[in-house]
Every structure is written in structure tokens, then in C-alpha cells.
Design a protein around this motif. Structure first.
Motif, PDB file in Angstrom:
ATOM      1  N   ILE A 141     -10.520 -37.883  -8.168  1.00  0.00           N
ATOM      2  CA  ILE A 141     -11.425 -37.493  -9.033  1.00  0.00           C
ATOM      3  C   ILE A 141     -11.613 -37.169  -9.759  1.00  0.00           C
ATOM      4  N   HIS A 145     -11.755 -35.948 -13.972  1.00  0.00           N
ATOM      5  CA  HIS A 145     -13.435 -35.518 -14.163  1.00  0.00           C
ATOM      6  C   HIS A 145     -13.448 -33.650 -13.802  1.00  0.00           C
ATOM      7  N   THR A 238      -8.771 -45.295  -9.993  1.00  0.00           N
ATOM      8  CA  THR A 238      -9.305 -44.912  -9.596  1.00  0.00           C
ATOM      9  C   THR A 238      -9.778 -45.694  -8.274  1.00  0.00           C
ATOM     10  N   ASP A 240     -12.623 -44.909  -5.420  1.00  0.00           N
ATOM     11  CA  ASP A 240     -13.620 -43.938  -5.005  1.00  0.00           C
ATOM     12  C   ASP A 240     -14.791 -44.650  -4.613  1.00  0.00           C
ATOM     13  N   LEU A 244     -17.034 -41.783  -9.668  1.00  0.00           N
ATOM     14  CA  LEU A 244     -17.103 -41.620 -11.130  1.00  0.00           C
ATOM     15  C   LEU A 244     -17.821 -43.052 -12.294  1.00  0.00           C
TER      16      LEU A 244
END
Ligand code: NAP
Length: 245
Positions: A141, A145, A238, A240, A244
Motif C-alpha cells: 500500500i 500512498h 490491494t 489491506d 487505504l
């Protein structure tokens, strides 16, 4: 020899280990790359071969092209040509940007980015010849980011996503898919240095309320490698827990 052969870099521990176990269960012969932890890689080979899978452990520092080339030759000799590469080996750490030395910067790029480049370039000739193949990179991530005190790591992981997306465009006409998994905070050795208090805090910040498990990242990799993902290339998946926004 023919059939499904996967090479997983950094497979002695953590996410890579779970990926290798998952792919072996799905019928891949697996090349288990390690850097320092021969004991852990050998243990995994023993476990997988006892379960009837084909697996070999191979030492190589992915930052060193000659070692990666030799590793791929060994996998080809012992298991067959690589049909799936999972470029997972990585290093991480925290430092204020003003404390980042040339050595640290260069080592992170050498392992996290050049390691992927070396492995991909080593397996590509066969994939291009066969007009098929699959590559999955493991970013983060923090490749999507910014991350305070992880500038170097975050740069390498952003670059890895750039490599994935661009290579997917270049290799699609050759029948080779290239995708990426971007894990959130996963419970492996890599994050233990953060300490329990920070890990508890990160779990609280994760909408699903916990850290991820290596097996959950392995499931995402296995999906991208599967025929179910046959029309998917150049994507970042992603995983996560909603971290995010
Ligand atoms: P880990 O538990 O620290 O394991 C790292 C693995 O990479 C080990 O198998 C290690 O081999 C191998 N490795 C390290 N340097 C290497 C080198 N130069 N050449 C070959 N292998 C090398 O890490 P992890 O958490 O499983 O992370 C795996 C990948 O997921 C990394 O790319 C990491 O950046 C990414 N990721 C992790 C998280 C997380 O929260 N854990 C989140 C996002 C992304 P040895 O054991 O033999 O030394």
C-alpha cells in the motif's frame, strides 16, 4: 519436463512462503528462493515434498543478476521452465529521510526493484518463446500512498508498480500477463520491528480491525495467476483490510 512451474522469490518466510505453499497445493512445481534462511526454505521443501508436491530451495540474492540467472537455470533444470514468476523478495525499514544513507537507498532499490527486474528478465526468454506466462509482483500500500519515515521503501514500491503497469502493456501482445498485489499490514517478521503497540494501533486503523495473514496475500496472488484472471493484466490488487481510503 513441462507443466506449471512457479518461482517465488523470498519464499523462506512470510508472504512468499505462504504463496509457495498455496501454489504447490494448486499443482505447481515450486522454486523456493531464499537469501539467508536456508533452514526455513529447506523446512518448507520437506513439508511440501512430504505432501506430494515438487519443490526445490535455491539460494540467491535477488539484487545480484548472476545469482538470479543461476537460480533460474537451476529451476529450469530441476523443475522445468518457469511459467509463473512471483517477485516477492523485499526489504523494509524505517528512517527519517535525512538519515537515509546512499548504502540504504541503493540496497533497497537493488533488492525491491532491481531484484524484480533481474528475475523477470531471467524468466522472460522462455515465456516469450511460449507466447504465454504470468508475472505477479508484490508491492505494498506504500507503493500507492506516501509513508512517513519510509520514503525509500515507498519509492521502491511505487517504482515496482510502474514497472508492473508498463511491462503489462509491453508484454500483453506476447500473451504474458503482469499484475501486482499491494498488501496492507501483514503479520510477518517484516513488521515485528514496529513493536506490539504500533501493530495494535495499525490493526485498529485497519477497517477490518486486524492485521492481514500471509495466506490472504497468497490467495490474491493465486487468483491473479489463475485462468480466472485470464483477462486481467496491468492491475494492482490491494489486499489491506480497507486500510487505504
Ligand atoms: P519477511 O517476512 O521479512 O520475509 C522476507 C523474505 O524475502 C524472506 O524470505 C527473505 O529471505 C527474502 N529476502 C530478503 N532479501 C532478499 C534478497 N536480497 N534476495 C532474496 N530474498 C530476499 O517479509 P514479508 O512481510 O513476507 O514481505 C514479503 C514482500 O511483501 C516484500 O516485498 C514486502 O515489501 C511486501 N510487503 C509486506 C508487507 C507486510 O506488512 N508484511 C506489507 C506490504 C508489502 P531470507 O529469509 O532467506 O533472508
Amino acid at each position: 519436463m513441462s507443466g506449471k512451474v512457479a518461482l517465488i522469490t523470498g519464499a523462506s518466510r512470510g508472504i512468499g512462503r505462504a504463496v509457495a505453499a498455496r501454489l504447490a497445493r494448486e499443482g505447481y512445481a515450486v522454486g523456493i528462493n531464499y537469501h539467508e534462511r536456508k533452514d526455513k526454505a529447506d523446512e518448507l521443501v520437506t513439508e511440501l515434498t512430504a505432501a506430494g508436491c515438487r519443490a526445490v530451495a535455491i539460494q540467491a540474492d535477488v539484487a545480484v543478476r548472476a545469482e538470479v540467472d543461476a537460480m533460474v537455470r537451476r529451476v529450469e533444470d530441476e523443475l522445468g521452465a518457469v511459467t509463473l514468476l512471483v517477485s516477492n523478495a523485499g526489504v523494509a525499514g524505517q528512517a527519517l529521510f535525512q538519515d537515509v544513507t546512499d548504502e540504504l537507498w541503493e540496497r533497497y532499490f537493488a533488492v525491491n526493484l532491481n531484484g524484480a527486474r533481474h528475475a523477470i528478465q531471467a524468466v522472460l526468454p522462455h515465456m516469450l518463446h511460449e507466447h504465454s506466462g504470468c508475472i505477479v509482483t508484490v508491492s505494498s500500500i506504500w507503493g500507492l500512498h506516501g509513508a512517513s519515515c519510509e520514503v525509500t521503501y515507498s519509492c521502491t514500491k511505487h517504482a515496482l508498480i510502474g514497472l508492473t503497469r508498463s511491462l503489462a502493456m509491453e508484454l500483453a501482445p506476447s500473451g504474458i500477463r503482469v499484475n501486482c498485489v499491494a498488501p496492507g499490514v501483514i503479520d510477518t517478521d517484516m513488521v515485528q520491528v514496529l513493536g506490539q503497540e504500533t501493530l495494535d494501533d495499525l490493526a485498529r486503523q485497519t477497517p477490518l480491525g486486524r492485521l492481514g495473514r500471509p495466506e490472504e496475500i497468497a490467495a490474491a496472488v493465486a487468483f491473479l495467476a489463475s485462468d480466472e484472471a485470464g483477462f486481467i493484466t496491468g492491475q494492482v490488487l490491494t489486499a489491506d483490510g480497507g486500510f487505504l481510503p
